[in-house]
Scaffold this motif. Structure first.
Motif, PDB file in Angstrom:
ATOM      1  N   LEU B 323       0.847  -1.197   0.000  1.00 23.60           N
ATOM      2  CA  LEU B 323       0.000   0.000   0.000  1.00 23.60           C
ATOM      3  C   LEU B 323       0.874   1.236   0.000  1.00 23.60           C
ATOM      4  N   GLN B 324       0.203   2.359  -0.157  1.00 24.91           N
ATOM      5  CA  GLN B 324       0.874   3.656  -0.246  1.00 24.91           C
ATOM      6  C   GLN B 324       1.780   3.941   0.956  1.00 24.91           C
ATOM      7  N   ASP B 325       1.305   3.568   2.155  1.00 21.24           N
ATOM      8  CA  ASP B 325       2.103   3.844   3.359  1.00 21.24           C
ATOM      9  C   ASP B 325       3.111   2.742   3.660  1.00 21.24           C
ATOM     10  N   GLY B 326       3.294   1.825   2.735  1.00 18.97           N
ATOM     11  CA  GLY B 326       4.314   0.784   2.915  1.00 18.97           C
ATOM     12  C   GLY B 326       3.790  -0.504   3.499  1.00 18.97           C
ATOM     13  N   GLN B 327       2.528  -0.510   3.961  1.00 19.60           N
ATOM     14  CA  GLN B 327       1.989  -1.756   4.524  1.00 19.60           C
ATOM     15  C   GLN B 327       1.872  -2.828   3.448  1.00 19.60           C
ATOM     16  N   GLU B 328       2.233  -4.037   3.830  1.00 20.83           N
ATOM     17  CA  GLU B 328       2.162  -5.134   2.866  1.00 20.83           C
ATOM     18  C   GLU B 328       0.801  -5.799   2.921  1.00 20.83           C
ATOM     19  N   LEU B 329       0.408  -6.335   1.783  1.00 22.07           N
ATOM     20  CA  LEU B 329      -0.914  -6.945   1.666  1.00 22.07           C
ATOM     21  C   LEU B 329      -0.750  -8.221   0.842  1.00 22.07           C
ATOM     22  N   ILE B 330      -1.406  -9.272   1.286  1.00 18.66           N
ATOM     23  CA  ILE B 330      -1.344 -10.519   0.512  1.00 18.66           C
ATOM     24  C   ILE B 330      -2.733 -10.835  -0.015  1.00 18.66           C
ATOM     25  N   ALA B 331      -2.780 -11.292  -1.266  1.00 16.39           N
ATOM     26  CA  ALA B 331      -4.058 -11.724  -1.832  1.00 16.39           C
ATOM     27  C   ALA B 331      -3.855 -13.075  -2.503  1.00 16.39           C
ATOM     28  N   TYR B 332      -4.821 -14.008  -2.256  1.00 13.71           N
ATOM     29  CA  TYR B 332      -4.785 -15.285  -2.965  1.00 13.71           C
ATOM     30  C   TYR B 332      -5.948 -15.267  -3.940  1.00 13.71           C
ATOM     31  N   GLN B 333      -5.642 -15.513  -5.195  1.00 11.40           N
ATOM     32  CA  GLN B 333      -6.743 -15.520  -6.153  1.00 11.40           C
ATOM     33  C   GLN B 333      -6.661 -16.739  -7.031  1.00 11.40           C
ATOM     34  N   GLN B 334      -7.826 -17.302  -7.281  1.00  5.78           N
ATOM     35  CA  GLN B 334      -7.871 -18.460  -8.142  1.00  5.78           C
ATOM     36  C   GLN B 334      -7.514 -18.019  -9.556  1.00  5.78           C
ATOM     37  N   ASN B 335      -6.767 -18.856 -10.251  1.00  3.75           N
ATOM     38  CA  ASN B 335      -6.371 -18.516 -11.614  1.00  3.75           C
ATOM     39  C   ASN B 335      -7.488 -18.882 -12.579  1.00  3.75           C
ATOM     40  N   GLN B 336      -7.970 -17.861 -13.302  1.00  4.51           N
ATOM     41  CA  GLN B 336      -9.084 -18.100 -14.231  1.00  4.51           C
ATOM     42  C   GLN B 336      -8.588 -18.532 -15.602  1.00  4.51           C
ATOM     43  N   THR B 337      -7.697 -17.766 -16.127  1.00  6.52           N
ATOM     44  CA  THR B 337      -7.166 -18.125 -17.443  1.00  6.52           C
ATOM     45  C   THR B 337      -5.669 -18.306 -17.323  1.00  6.52           C
ATOM     46  N   ARG B 338      -5.125 -18.809 -18.405  1.00  9.51           N
ATOM     47  CA  ARG B 338      -3.733 -19.212 -18.329  1.00  9.51           C
ATOM     48  C   ARG B 338      -2.769 -18.071 -18.040  1.00  9.51           C
ATOM     49  N   ASP B 339      -3.057 -16.890 -18.591  1.00  8.76           N
ATOM     50  CA  ASP B 339      -2.002 -15.877 -18.594  1.00  8.76           C
ATOM     51  C   ASP B 339      -2.268 -14.698 -17.655  1.00  8.76           C
ATOM     52  N   VAL B 340      -3.248 -14.816 -16.762  1.00  8.07           N
ATOM     53  CA  VAL B 340      -3.561 -13.673 -15.909  1.00  8.07           C
ATOM     54  C   VAL B 340      -2.383 -13.298 -15.008  1.00  8.07           C
ATOM     55  N   ALA B 341      -1.856 -14.314 -14.330  1.00  9.61           N
ATOM     56  CA  ALA B 341      -0.805 -14.041 -13.354  1.00  9.61           C
ATOM     57  C   ALA B 341       0.401 -13.400 -14.007  1.00  9.61           C
ATOM     58  N   ALA B 342       0.717 -13.898 -15.190  1.00  9.32           N
ATOM     59  CA  ALA B 342       1.900 -13.389 -15.859  1.00  9.32           C
ATOM     60  C   ALA B 342       1.690 -11.963 -16.344  1.00  9.32           C
ATOM     61  N   ALA B 343       0.450 -11.590 -16.528  1.00  9.45           N
ATOM     62  CA  ALA B 343       0.187 -10.306 -17.157  1.00  9.45           C
ATOM     63  C   ALA B 343       0.504  -9.115 -16.253  1.00  9.45           C
ATOM     64  N   TYR B 344       0.511  -9.329 -14.923  1.00  9.97           N
ATOM     65  CA  TYR B 344       0.820  -8.209 -14.037  1.00  9.97           C
ATOM     66  C   TYR B 344       2.320  -7.953 -14.011  1.00  9.97           C
ATOM     67  N   ALA B 345       2.658  -6.694 -14.197  1.00  9.88           N
ATOM     68  CA  ALA B 345       4.071  -6.338 -14.152  1.00  9.88           C
ATOM     69  C   ALA B 345       4.423  -5.918 -12.737  1.00  9.88           C
ATOM     70  N   GLN B 346       5.662  -6.102 -12.378  1.00  5.58           N
ATOM     71  CA  GLN B 346       6.109  -5.659 -11.061  1.00  5.58           C
ATOM     72  C   GLN B 346       6.007  -4.137 -10.995  1.00  5.58           C
ATOM     73  N   GLY B 347       5.467  -3.608  -9.927  1.00  2.00           N
ATOM     74  CA  GLY B 347       5.318  -2.169  -9.775  1.00  2.00           C
ATOM     75  C   GLY B 347       4.030  -1.619 -10.359  1.00  2.00           C
ATOM     76  N   GLU B 348       3.256  -2.492 -11.004  1.00  2.45           N
ATOM     77  CA  GLU B 348       1.998  -2.043 -11.592  1.00  2.45           C
ATOM     78  C   GLU B 348       0.984  -1.683 -10.497  1.00  2.45           C
ATOM     79  N   LYS B 349       0.248  -0.596 -10.730  1.00  2.23           N
ATOM     80  CA  LYS B 349      -0.779  -0.184  -9.771  1.00  2.23           C
ATOM     81  C   LYS B 349      -2.071  -0.952 -10.057  1.00  2.23           C
ATOM     82  N   VAL B 350      -2.668  -1.485  -8.999  1.00  2.24           N
ATOM     83  CA  VAL B 350      -3.915  -2.232  -9.151  1.00  2.24           C
ATOM     84  C   VAL B 350      -4.926  -1.754  -8.104  1.00  2.24           C
TER      85      VAL B 350
END
Lengths: 267, 365
Positions: B323-350
């Protein structure tokens, strides 16, 4: 662990082992050889071959009496040091009490102190206590000397026994005595056997303590042997020695049969 | 098998003034399976050994069917115990191992043989009676130990990290098998484990312990969904913890804001509470692309985060966010399609958000 040795390293090891065996066994072979020498004086290499010296010692009342005394003494000593040593070993490994480490050191001290000194001290103490029976004195002295061997062997094997086995037996309804008898003792049997063998042999050929405690009436084998050596050094002395060697070998073979020497030696 | 109730009353054990178990009171329902769960040194094993009688309590009482057994010696307690390393007697065959407890109870040979056979059937080892423990696999040894503990028809079955020495696949199938057997026999069972999955899979009720004390007692669902403390929230599964201040109350609903400007709508905050801790399970957090849109303002349970790392774990991906103030956050998400996980770039805002029912206020630290 079970990897076979190979290459030049193995040959060097075999060579050293063979050398060591020769080093240990050669003197014994010399004794055996001398005992069959057909001459009136001990000589090596032996001259001729005869078994007459064995015939002679087997008719020697002093020797036979000594053999009987030593056998009985070694047997009683073994029993006594097992009866003392096994509970002591259990206390030293399973118990938790102040001064345990100190006691562990003290119990093994007869292995460290010169036996000659131990014998002298025992003689003084026993005569001060007015204990005049040489057989009782010998038994006490020998138990003092041999129980550290038993304790050592049993402590080592007790450390290898999983104490969960004892807990499991107790939850299944066994009291402490039954747990020891049915679970612990079978586990430490090799250690007990090794300790017993040590105790027997140490008692059987002990000289330094025996010397102080025996008298003219009750003289175990080592004393008789020594006396004979001083009087007439004929081949009956090596013949007596050979008898002792044979007894030792028989003892080791019995142990091998009962528990497996390898397991006992690991103790 | 008659089911027994086990009760611990203010049970404590001190070693040199250090409390290994500190004032533990607990009632274990007849026929149920309870797991004592906690990190090593939390006192769970000491607790179990006190029930067995292998450790004597410093104070407090143990009751089985309202009968005080605190001072009854181990061998008279009629307790079946499974040890971590099985503790089979190596010099006895499987049958002799199982018969040992019957022998100690003075049960006749013919009867004992019948019961041993029955116990071997129970653990599906009918043909193994003549073997020695060293000739069995880990799983088979565990079954023999179980048969040995059950054949004496114990009032209580105690399991000390029973499956710790087995490999993962075998452990999971043994968990199910052991649980089914326990249900069928209805024997009151207490197990000790440091493995949360094992506790969740096997136990009717979970007792979370920490530093010799009870931290929380409840069903798997209760403990997982409504952890009573930060410790429970992070020990059982992972949790995102937010420290926040109560902003405004609106009937039953309370709005809590955190340092990062995140506002959380929560239920069940004490009337006088100002600073609260809110936990959110990682699987509740939904990660979405910004897609060029401007970040939403003042929407509860929603915030912009930055992707630190995405780890692909097969059917789910773990998202490590900041998060903005440096707090870490973990999310577990089921993979829907093959390439979703790969599509996020490091540093990308979500955008991350979650349902307000996932917010759980933690009562104590």
């Amino acid at each position: 662990m079970n990897r076979r040795l190979s290459g030049p390293g193995a040959w060097i090891l075999y060579f050293i082992t063979a050398l060591l065996m020769v080093f240990i066994l050669a003197p014994l072979a010399v004794v055996v050889a001398m005992s069959v020498s057909d001459s009136y004086f001990v000589s090596f290499p032996p001259q001729g071959f005869t078994l007459k010296w064995y015939g002679k010692i087997l008719q020697d009342r002093d020797f036979l009496a000594a053999l009987q005394l030593s056998g009985l003494l070694a047997f009683s000593t073994t029993m006594g040091s097992l009866l003392l040593g096994i509970p002591a070993a259990i206390a030293l490994t399973r118990g938790r009490f102040p001064g345990q480490d100190l006691l562990k050191g003290l119990v093994l001290s007869p292995l460290i102190f010169p036996a000659l000194v131990t014998g002298l001290a025992l003689m003084q103490l026993l005569s001060a206590m007015g204990s005049g029976d040489a057989r009782i004195n010998l038994l006490i002295g020998h138990i003092v000397v041999t129980s550290p061997y038993v304790i050592r062997a049993v402590v080592t094997s007790l450390l290898l026994v999983d104490y969960n086995l004892e807990d499991a037996a107790r939850t299944l309804g066994a009291n402490r005595l039954k747990t020891f008898w049915r679970i612990t003792l079978p586990q430490i049997a090799p250690g007990v056997a090794a300790g017993a063998l040590f105790a027997f042999m140490v008692s059987f050929d002990n000289y330094p303590v025996t010397m102080w405690l025996a008298n003219s009436e009750y003289s175990p084998v080592p004393l008789v042997l020594m006396r004979q050596l001083v009087n007439v050094f004929d081949p009956s002395v090596p013949a007596m020695s050979t008898v002792i060697i044979i007894l030792a070998v028989v003892g080791v073979l019995i142990l091998e049969r009962l528990v497996g020497l390898r397991r006992a030696a690991a103790m | 098998m008659n089911s027994a109730e086990v009760r611990l009353q203010a049970l404590s054990k001190h070693y040199h003034r250090v409390a290994a178990v500190d004032d533990v009171s607990l009632t274990i329902e007849p026929g149920s399976m309870v797991a004592l769960l906690g990190p090593s040194g939390c006192g769970k094993t000491t607790c179990l050994r006190m029930i067995a009688g292998l450790v004597s309590p410093s104070s407090g009482d143990i009751l089985v069917n309202s009968e005080r057994i605190t001072r009854v010696p181990v061998h008279k307690r009629n307790i079946g115990m499974l040890f971590q390393n099985y503790a089979l007697f190596p010099h006895m065959t499987v049958s002799e191992n199982i018969a040992f407890g019957l022998d100690m109870r003075g049960i006749g040979k013919a009867d004992a043989v019948k019961r041993v056979g029955h116990a071997l059937d129970l653990v599906r080892l009918a043909d193994f009676g003549g073997r020695f423990p060293s000739q069995l696999s880990g799983g088979q040894q565990q079954r023999v130990a179980l048969a040995r503990a059950l054949v004496i028809e114990p009032a209580v079955l105690l399991l000390d990290e029973p499956l710790g020495a087995l490999d993962k696949g075998l452990r999971e199938s043994m968990q199910v098998e052991l649980r089914a057997l326990q249900r069928r026999l209805g024997v009151t069972t207490v197990m000790v484990t440091h493995d949360q999955d094992e506790a969740l899979t096997m136990a009717d009720r979970i007792v979370v312990m920490r530093d010799g004390r009870l931290e929380q007692v409840g069903t798997a669902t209760e403990i997982y969904q409504r952890p009573a403390s930060k410790f429970v929230a992070t020990f059982l599964g992972a949790s995102n913890l937010f420290n926040g201040t109560v902003e405004r109350r609106n009937g039953g609903e309370t709005l809590v804001t955190t340092g990062a400007g995140l506002s959380l709508s929560v239920d069940g905050v004490a009337a006088d509470a100002r600073d609260v801790v809110v936990s959110v399970r990682p699987e509740a957090v939904v990660v979405n692309r910004l897609n060029g849109s401007s970040p939403p303002q003042n929407v509860p349970n929603t915030i912009v985060a930055e992707i630190e790392q995405v780890i692909y774990r097969g059917f789910i991906s773990h998202y490590y966010l900041k998060l903005q103030d440096g707090q870490e956050l973990i999310a577990y998400q089921q993979n829907q399609t093959r390439d979703v996980a790969a599509a996020y770039a490091q540093g990308e805002k979500v955008i991350v958000r979650w349902d307000r029912s996932s917010n759980h206020v933690i009562a104590k630290d």
